[in-house]
Design a protein around this motif. Structure first.
Motif, PDB file in Angstrom:
ATOM      1  N   LYS A 341       0.833  -1.210   0.000  1.00 29.57           N
ATOM      2  CA  LYS A 341       0.000   0.000   0.000  1.00 29.57           C
ATOM      3  C   LYS A 341       0.863   1.255   0.000  1.00 29.57           C
ATOM      4  O   LYS A 341       0.607   2.208  -0.744  1.00 29.57           O
ATOM      5  N   LEU A 344       3.190   1.505  -3.339  1.00 33.93           N
ATOM      6  CA  LEU A 344       2.498   1.992  -4.534  1.00 33.93           C
ATOM      7  C   LEU A 344       2.147   3.472  -4.453  1.00 33.93           C
ATOM      8  O   LEU A 344       1.861   4.102  -5.462  1.00 33.93           O
ATOM      9  N   LYS A 348       3.942   4.990  -8.111  1.00 31.59           N
ATOM     10  CA  LYS A 348       2.582   4.917  -8.652  1.00 31.59           C
ATOM     11  C   LYS A 348       2.512   4.218 -10.002  1.00 31.59           C
ATOM     12  O   LYS A 348       1.484   3.656 -10.363  1.00 31.59           O
ATOM     13  N   ARG A 354       1.181  -3.141  -8.812  1.00 27.15           N
ATOM     14  CA  ARG A 354      -0.206  -2.742  -8.517  1.00 27.15           C
ATOM     15  C   ARG A 354      -1.169  -3.897  -8.837  1.00 27.15           C
ATOM     16  O   ARG A 354      -2.150  -4.128  -8.129  1.00 27.15           O
ATOM     17  N   TYR A 357      -0.880  -6.325  -6.102  1.00 30.48           N
ATOM     18  CA  TYR A 357      -1.607  -5.784  -4.951  1.00 30.48           C
ATOM     19  C   TYR A 357      -3.111  -6.003  -5.126  1.00 30.48           C
ATOM     20  O   TYR A 357      -3.815  -6.388  -4.174  1.00 30.48           O
ATOM     21  N   GLY A 358      -3.598  -5.787  -6.346  1.00 31.67           N
ATOM     22  CA  GLY A 358      -5.013  -6.003  -6.620  1.00 31.67           C
ATOM     23  C   GLY A 358      -5.415  -7.449  -6.398  1.00 31.67           C
ATOM     24  O   GLY A 358      -6.456  -7.739  -5.788  1.00 31.67           O
ATOM     25  N   GLU A 369     -11.780  -2.457  -3.237  1.00 23.68           N
ATOM     26  CA  GLU A 369     -10.432  -1.883  -3.202  1.00 23.68           C
ATOM     27  C   GLU A 369      -9.579  -2.461  -4.328  1.00 23.68           C
ATOM     28  O   GLU A 369      -8.786  -1.754  -4.953  1.00 23.68           O
ATOM     29  N   GLN A 373      -7.647  -0.633  -7.811  1.00 15.94           N
ATOM     30  CA  GLN A 373      -6.266  -0.806  -8.284  1.00 15.94           C
ATOM     31  C   GLN A 373      -6.240  -1.114  -9.780  1.00 15.94           C
ATOM     32  O   GLN A 373      -5.457  -0.537 -10.537  1.00 15.94           O
ATOM     33  N   TYR A 376      -7.225   1.887 -11.793  1.00 13.68           N
ATOM     34  CA  TYR A 376      -6.133   2.868 -11.852  1.00 13.68           C
ATOM     35  C   TYR A 376      -5.190   2.550 -13.029  1.00 13.68           C
ATOM     36  O   TYR A 376      -4.847   3.422 -13.806  1.00 13.68           O
TER      37      TYR A 376
END
Length: 444
Positions: A341, A344, A348, A354, A357-358, A369, A373, A376
């Protein structure tokens, strides 16, 4: 009676929105005149609008920014003298102080005096306190600046980033790290990041004391090893510097880091232990030790060192990334979520991380959430394979939890659409095939 109150509230909201709209329109129109070279027209229009909205302190900030571009300081000073009023005297002093900072002829004592008068008149005004604190920092009056930042009631990422940098300059490293961490917990701007990064550099400089005459060369080698991840390219120059400056422990520290990254763990440990000036309070020392422990498969010790590294340097990007990989390998999803979290927020544009993470958020049943990701990635790069696969994955998850059969089928159709698009884009990429396969498209 209730209707009257509602009408008044609606009118108030409308007027508030209109003020914001007018400000943006004034700025936009001003920029248009500037691009067309109509300087006089731009000045006349801006001052005309400023008279009508003199209470809008944000508009004054934009006006002074405009003055700095066209270099009409005398006209600006004259404007404020002519439009000075007792009711809005705080804006007069605030604007004069800002003019002094951008016009080049402002004297330090006069600027501080004008800001002080503005603060006396409006002690709770966020904008005045923030700008005054920032100016005091430019004058290296860090203790006074900190007083103004602490007096601000609405603490946000901008204020915290200023406080972090201020405390770093004052040598209050523990509280500086705390403010950096608080900034990272929020949605921060690029300017906020520059400040907390500068604060971190000041903190780190205390544990890496390099002679002035080799500081630039040291920084290039350090960036080559840590940022560019090319330690082998730094070897020759690093050995040469160590021969010239054998007592500079920072050189041996980054040599140890370089050797650890190249997999020469015994040699790295030798160099690390020979750095008599380095202490466990140095993030780079902890990071290097963590890499060594990781290399010899002592994961728990590696985690401990890397966690210490990010406590000492909360913007240590590489430490976050490596920690996330360790936690994922250990199936410690809570630890991985925590460090990813923050990572990232610092990196970015690392869309692959990412995506990871997703997927992790999906495992943790944080579907919305996870969707954020993937959205994004997709919004930034619609052709990015990770964004496309992620969108396919999340549509599949939405289908799993949807009770309405019609909506469920729609999600499944979208999922297949995204996944097929991903396959067409890179049909030979085995990594992507494995990612798609792991989603488990088969209906359960």
């Amino acid at each position: 009676m209730i209707k009257q109150i509602l009408v008044i509230l609606i009118l108030y909201i409308f007027l508030a929105c209109a003020t914001e709209y007018n400000r943006q329109e004034i700025i936009r129109q001003n920029q248009k005149y500037l691009s067309e070279g109509k300087i006089d027209r731009a000045y006349q229009e801006f001052t005309s609008e400023l008279r009508q909205h003199f209470e809008d302190i944000e508009l004054h900030k934009e006006f002074i920014r405009f003055i700095s571009k066209i270099h009409r300081c005398e006209d600006a000073y004259r404007f404020y003298e002519q439009n000075r009023s007792d009711e809005l005297k705080y804006i007069y002093f605030y604007s004069r102080a800002l003019l002094g900072t951008v016009c080049g002829d402002g004297k330090k004592d006069e600027i501080i005096r004008d800001f002080s008068e503005a603060v006396k008149l409006r002690p709770d005004n966020y904008e005045i306190r923030l700008r005054f604190g920032a100016v005091l920092m430019e004058y290296e009056l860090y203790k006074n600046a900190m007083g103004h930042f602490k007096a601000i009631k609405s603490l946000n990422s901008t204020v915290y980033s200023y406080m972090a940098l201020c405390d770093a300059y004052l040598g209050n490293f523990v509280s500086a790290r705390d403010y950096i961490t608080k900034t990272l917990e929020m949605d921060f701007s690029d300017q906020d990041f520059v400040r907390i990064n500068s604060a971190s550099d000041i903190i780190n400089s205390e544990c890496i004391n390099v002679p002035l005459d080799i500081r630039d060369e040291f920084k290039k080698l350090f960036d080559l090893i840590l940022v560019q991840d090319r330690p082998t390219f730094a070897t020759g120059a690093l050995e040469s510097l160590i021969a010239q400056y054998p007592s500079v422990y920072a050189l041996r520290l980054i040599k140890g880091m370089s050797l650890a990254l190249m997999g020469e763990y015994s040699s790295a440990l030798y160099e690390l232990k020979s750095t008599e000036g380095a202490t466990e309070n140095c993030s780079y020392f902890q990071y290097t030790e963590g890499i060594i422990y990781l290399g010899v498969q002592k994961e728990d010790k590696a985690i401990s060192c890397l966690e210490n590294a990010i406590k000492l340097d909360p913007v240590f990007v590489r430490a976050y990334r490596i920690l996330s990989e360790i936690y994922l390998n250990k199936k410690d999803y809570i630890g991985a979520e925590r460090v990813l979290k923050i990572y990232l927020k610092l990196e970015k544009n690392d869309h692959k991380s990412r995506f990871v993470y997703g997927r992790l958020l999906v495992k943790l049943k944080k579907i919305n959430e996870a969707a954020n990701q993937f959205d994004y990635i997709y919004s930034k790069e619609p052709e990015n394979i990770f964004g496309i696969v992620g969108k396919g994955m999340i549509e599949r998850e939405f289908a799993r939890i949807e009770k309405d059969e019609t909506k469920r089928k729609r999600h499944l159709e979208k999922s297949l659409e995204y996944l097929n698009s991903a396959i067409k884009k890179d049909s030979e990429n085995q990594e992507i095939k494995n990612l798609i396969k792991s989603i488990d498209e088969k209906e359960e």
